[in-house]
Design a protein around this motif. Structure first.
Motif, mmCIF file in Angstrom:
data_model
loop_
_atom_site.group_PDB
_atom_site.id
_atom_site.type_symbol
_atom_site.label_atom_id
_atom_site.label_comp_id
_atom_site.label_asym_id
_atom_site.label_seq_id
_atom_site.Cartn_x
_atom_site.Cartn_y
_atom_site.Cartn_z
ATOM 1 N N ALA A 194 -1.429 -37.714 3.036
ATOM 2 C CA ALA A 194 -0.383 -36.738 2.730
ATOM 3 C C ALA A 194 -0.483 -36.385 1.249
ATOM 4 C CB ALA A 194 0.990 -37.319 3.044
ATOM 5 N N TYR A 195 -0.447 -35.092 0.971
ATOM 6 C CA TYR A 195 -0.554 -34.594 -0.396
ATOM 7 C C TYR A 195 0.825 -34.125 -0.851
ATOM 8 C CZ TYR A 195 -5.505 -34.857 0.564
ATOM 9 O OH TYR A 195 -6.767 -35.313 0.889
ATOM 10 N N PRO A 196 1.520 -34.948 -1.677
ATOM 11 C CA PRO A 196 2.874 -34.599 -2.111
ATOM 12 C C PRO A 196 2.930 -33.242 -2.814
ATOM 13 C CG PRO A 196 2.419 -36.885 -2.604
ATOM 14 C CD PRO A 196 1.125 -36.271 -2.167
ATOM 15 N N LYS A 197 4.040 -32.575 -2.589
ATOM 16 C CA LYS A 197 4.285 -31.248 -3.167
ATOM 17 C C LYS A 197 5.424 -31.367 -4.173
ATOM 18 C CE LYS A 197 5.433 -26.582 -1.595
ATOM 19 N NZ LYS A 197 5.768 -25.801 -0.402
ATOM 20 N N ALA A 210 -6.460 -33.498 12.763
ATOM 21 C CA ALA A 210 -5.371 -32.533 12.798
ATOM 22 C C ALA A 210 -4.891 -32.330 11.368
ATOM 23 C CB ALA A 210 -4.229 -33.033 13.675
ATOM 24 N N VAL A 211 -4.890 -31.083 10.924
ATOM 25 C CA VAL A 211 -4.409 -30.735 9.591
ATOM 26 C C VAL A 211 -3.121 -29.937 9.762
ATOM 27 C CG1 VAL A 211 -4.889 -29.477 7.461
ATOM 28 C CG2 VAL A 211 -6.751 -30.675 8.638
ATOM 29 N N SER A 212 -2.038 -30.441 9.188
ATOM 30 C CA SER A 212 -0.749 -29.756 9.243
ATOM 31 C C SER A 212 -0.352 -29.354 7.836
ATOM 32 C CB SER A 212 0.321 -30.672 9.830
ATOM 33 O OG SER A 212 -0.008 -31.041 11.149
ATOM 34 N N ALA A 213 0.015 -28.086 7.679
ATOM 35 C CA ALA A 213 0.396 -27.572 6.362
ATOM 36 C C ALA A 213 1.856 -27.160 6.359
ATOM 37 C CB ALA A 213 -0.481 -26.378 5.997
ATOM 38 N N ASP A 214 2.425 -27.168 5.185
ATOM 39 C CA ASP A 214 3.792 -26.684 4.989
ATOM 40 C C ASP A 214 3.870 -25.250 5.501
ATOM 41 O OD1 ASP A 214 6.301 -25.945 4.061
ATOM 42 O OD2 ASP A 214 5.637 -25.742 1.988
ATOM 43 N N ALA A 215 4.776 -24.998 6.433
ATOM 44 C CA ALA A 215 4.913 -23.668 7.036
ATOM 45 C C ALA A 215 5.809 -22.741 6.227
ATOM 46 C CB ALA A 215 5.473 -23.801 8.454
ATOM 47 N N ALA A 219 10.105 -28.898 1.127
ATOM 48 C CA ALA A 219 9.115 -29.656 1.900
ATOM 49 C C ALA A 219 8.386 -30.629 0.973
ATOM 50 C CB ALA A 219 8.125 -28.713 2.563
ATOM 51 N N PRO A 220 8.241 -31.886 1.378
ATOM 52 C CA PRO A 220 7.687 -32.892 0.475
ATOM 53 C C PRO A 220 6.163 -32.906 0.359
ATOM 54 C CG PRO A 220 8.369 -33.906 2.521
ATOM 55 C CD PRO A 220 8.789 -32.468 2.596
ATOM 56 N N PHE A 221 5.465 -32.185 1.257
ATOM 57 C CA PHE A 221 4.005 -32.240 1.247
ATOM 58 C C PHE A 221 3.398 -30.853 1.377
ATOM 59 C CE2 PHE A 221 5.440 -36.268 3.115
ATOM 60 C CZ PHE A 221 4.924 -37.144 2.172
ATOM 61 N N HIS A 222 2.243 -30.664 0.716
ATOM 62 C CA HIS A 222 1.438 -29.465 0.925
ATOM 63 C C HIS A 222 0.770 -29.554 2.295
ATOM 64 C CE1 HIS A 222 1.474 -27.901 -3.212
ATOM 65 N NE2 HIS A 222 1.358 -29.146 -3.622
ATOM 66 N N VAL A 223 0.140 -30.695 2.541
ATOM 67 C CA VAL A 223 -0.668 -30.917 3.748
ATOM 68 C C VAL A 223 -0.576 -32.381 4.144
ATOM 69 C CG1 VAL A 223 -3.081 -31.098 4.552
ATOM 70 C CG2 VAL A 223 -2.336 -29.063 3.348
ATOM 71 N N ILE A 224 -0.612 -32.619 5.445
ATOM 72 C CA ILE A 224 -0.822 -33.963 5.985
ATOM 73 C C ILE A 224 -1.975 -33.852 6.972
ATOM 74 C CG2 ILE A 224 0.111 -35.885 7.314
ATOM 75 C CD1 ILE A 224 2.906 -35.029 6.362
ATOM 76 N N VAL A 225 -2.995 -34.662 6.770
ATOM 77 C CA VAL A 225 -4.122 -34.672 7.701
ATOM 78 C C VAL A 225 -4.124 -36.013 8.435
ATOM 79 C CG1 VAL A 225 -5.762 -35.508 5.949
ATOM 80 C CG2 VAL A 225 -6.619 -34.365 7.999
ATOM 81 N N THR A 226 -4.372 -35.953 9.734
ATOM 82 C CA THR A 226 -4.503 -37.147 10.552
ATOM 83 C C THR A 226 -5.909 -37.162 11.126
ATOM 84 O OG1 THR A 226 -2.165 -37.096 11.146
ATOM 85 C CG2 THR A 226 -3.618 -38.419 12.548
ATOM 86 N N MET A 227 -6.629 -38.238 10.840
ATOM 87 C CA MET A 227 -7.972 -38.423 11.397
ATOM 88 C C MET A 227 -7.931 -39.619 12.339
ATOM 89 S SD MET A 227 -10.233 -37.632 8.040
ATOM 90 C CE MET A 227 -8.938 -37.901 6.836
ATOM 91 N N GLU A 228 -8.479 -39.414 13.517
ATOM 92 C CA GLU A 228 -8.507 -40.488 14.507
ATOM 93 C C GLU A 228 -9.922 -41.037 14.616
ATOM 94 O OE1 GLU A 228 -7.861 -41.068 19.269
ATOM 95 O OE2 GLU A 228 -6.509 -39.707 18.208
ATOM 96 N N PHE A 229 -10.008 -42.359 14.656
ATOM 97 C CA PHE A 229 -11.275 -43.063 14.797
ATOM 98 C C PHE A 229 -11.262 -43.826 16.110
ATOM 99 C CE2 PHE A 229 -10.487 -42.283 10.406
ATOM 100 C CZ PHE A 229 -11.717 -41.962 9.872
#
Length: 101
Positions: A8-11, A42-47, A53-63
């Motif tokens: 998560a990239y704080p905004k 999955a990349v989710s961005a501030d809409a 909103a506390p984050f610019h982007v949150i990315v979830t990577m699954e392994f």
């Protein structure tokens, strides 16, 4: 059991985030560096719906499993070195977890 890595990239007023660079260059570097070990992204961005909103982007990577995650984390230097090219002003937050659902 699948494992996840969320970044998560704080905004804040002090941060900058270059979405074009992130999507086009950084995520390509993720694919090139971690390759087959990543089962999904999955990349989710501030809409823009919440000005606080506390984050610019949150990315979830699954392994696929813990071993795949550990292998990826052991080869993360190129990715860490690239962060300053798209994000400045704060440190990213990281959550490593097990996928439950």
């Amino acid at each position: 059991m699948p494992h996840t890595l969320q970044v998560a990239y704080p905004k804040t007023a002090d941060t900058t985030f270059d979405m074009t660079y992130y999507l086009d260059r950084h995520m390509a570097l993720v694919r090139d560096t971690w390759g087959a070990g990543v089962a999904g992204v999955a990349v989710s961005a501030d809409a823009g719906l919440d000005p606080q909103a506390p984050f610019h982007v949150i990315v979830t990577m699954e392994f696929t499993d813990r071993a795949a995650l550990d292998t990826a984390l052991g080869n993360s230097a190129p990715l860490m070195g690239d962060i300053a090219n798209f994000y400045t002003g704060a440190r990213a937050q990281v959550l490593i977890g097990e996928k439950l659902l």
